[in-house]
Design an enzyme around this catalytic site. Structure first.
Site, short mmCIF file in Angstrom:
data_model
loop_
_atom_site.label_atom_id
_atom_site.label_comp_id
_atom_site.label_asym_id
_atom_site.label_seq_id
_atom_site.Cartn_x
_atom_site.Cartn_y
_atom_site.Cartn_z
N GLY A 35 -10.34 -0.25 -5.80
CA GLY A 35 -9.48 -0.04 -4.61
C GLY A 35 -9.11 -2.10 -5.14
O GLY A 35 -8.39 -2.76 -5.85
N SER A 36 -8.60 -2.15 -4.02
CA SER A 36 -7.59 -2.94 -3.32
C SER A 36 -8.69 -4.54 -3.36
O SER A 36 -8.03 -6.02 -3.51
CB SER A 36 -7.22 -2.79 -1.83
N LYS A 102 -19.64 4.28 -0.61
CA LYS A 102 -18.63 3.52 -1.93
C LYS A 102 -17.31 5.44 -2.14
O LYS A 102 -18.41 6.69 -1.61
CB LYS A 102 -18.87 3.15 -3.26
N GLY A 104 -13.86 5.60 -1.18
CA GLY A 104 -12.76 5.65 -0.65
C GLY A 104 -12.01 5.48 -1.10
O GLY A 104 -10.70 6.99 -1.19
N GLU A 111 -18.15 4.93 -10.92
CA GLU A 111 -18.29 4.02 -10.68
C GLU A 111 -19.53 3.84 -10.14
O GLU A 111 -20.56 2.99 -10.48
CB GLU A 111 -17.89 3.54 -8.96
C1 5RP Z 1 -13.03 3.24 -4.44
C2 5RP Z 1 -14.16 2.45 -3.89
C3 5RP Z 1 -13.48 1.19 -3.27
O1 5RP Z 1 -14.68 0.34 -3.96
C4 5RP Z 1 -14.07 1.65 -1.83
O2 5RP Z 1 -13.15 2.18 -1.30
C5 5RP Z 1 -13.42 -0.20 -1.00
O3 5RP Z 1 -11.45 -0.94 -1.44
P1 5RP Z 1 -11.27 -1.34 -0.91
O4 5RP Z 1 -11.83 -2.29 -1.65
O5 5RP Z 1 -9.48 -1.14 -1.22
O6 5RP Z 1 -11.43 -1.31 0.12
O7 5RP Z 1 -15.26 2.65 -3.67
O8 5RP Z 1 -13.94 4.70 -5.06
#
Ligand code: 5RP
Length: 231
Positions: A35-36, A102, A104, A111
């Site tokens: 993720g970012s 988690k 997203g 993970e």
């Molecule tokens: C990926 C995840 C990410 O950690 C989560 O979506 C948060 O992402 P970001 O740091 O881009 O907001 O669970 O599966």
């Protein structure tokens, strides 16, 4: 709290992501999230590796693998190192008890495997993610052939699950494991532990995005301040 499109949102992510990189020490085996926000962690760890930090890392997705390679972080696998010293990952929501949602980025299966393989599991997030109660739809990885069956089992648990699509005209999002993602809306989640356990019993469901094993959360705000929350 910062708006999701604002500079503050990214400042919070950057502050949280970078600060958790300081937890990594020589000799550690480190899980790298997706993720970012964790992208900042990976880049920061990469800088420290160039300065002599001696670690090995396990990635959670093709995305984090590419970032880690670009940052010059030496990689290993859970087959070679099944116990990690620390795992650092992002989250979509974290509640006051430090339960998280988690997935997203559709990477939550790997993970969760990495998080549960670690002695210490750290979440990094901007302050928009920190909420009293979890309430966003729970990402659920499913075998494509089991989609309808899983949707029915989720409905029996009181949820409404829709297939995640890349866009309105595109087909379903395909995970790194070749599966589909359902986003399952349960409204406010009163008991994340119980829902986690109920979802784990669904046939055809590969993994869901409720994480109840978070040890610490690093929250970054608009001004780059960090709040550390511990279980
Ligand atoms: C990926 C995840 C990410 O950690 C989560 O979506 C948060 O992402 P970001 O740091 O881009 O907001 O669970 O599966």
């Amino acid at each position: 709290m910062a708006d999701r499109n604002s500079a503050g949102y990214h400042a919070g992510k950057e502050a949280a992501g970078k600060s958790a990189a300081d937890l990594v020490e020589d000799g550690m085996i480190v899980g790298l999230g997706t993720g970012s926000t964790t992208a900042y962690t990976i880049k920061e760890i990469g800088k420290r590796v160039k300065e002599g930090l001696d670690i090995l890392a396990v990635v959670t997705s093709y995305q984090s693998e590419m970032l880690a390679i670009e940052a010059g972080i030496p990689l290993t696998s859970l087959a070679e190192h099944s116990l990690l010293d620390i795992a650092i990952d992002g989250a979509d929501q974290v509640n006051f008890d430090l339960d998280a949602i988690k997935g997203g980025g559709a990477a939550h299966t790997r993970e969760k495997i990495v998080a549960l393989s670690a002695k210490r599991f750290i979440i990094v997030a901007d302050d928009s993610k920190y909420v009293k109660e979890l309430e966003m739809p729970v990402p659920i990885e499913v075998l494509p052939c089991a989609c309808k069956l899983v949707q029915k089992q989720i409905a029996d648990l009181g949820g409404n699950a829709v297939i995640r699509a890349a866009s309105k005209k595109d087909g379903p999002v395909i995970t790194d494991n070749g599966n589909f993602i359902l986003d399952a809306d349960f409204g406010k989640i009163k008991n994340p532990e119980e829902l986690s356990s109920d979802l784990s019993k669904c046939v055809g469901l590969v993994e869901h995005g409720i994480f109840t094993n978070v040890d610490e959360v690093y929250i970054g705000d608009l001004d780059g301040n960090i709040k550390v929350l511990k279980k």
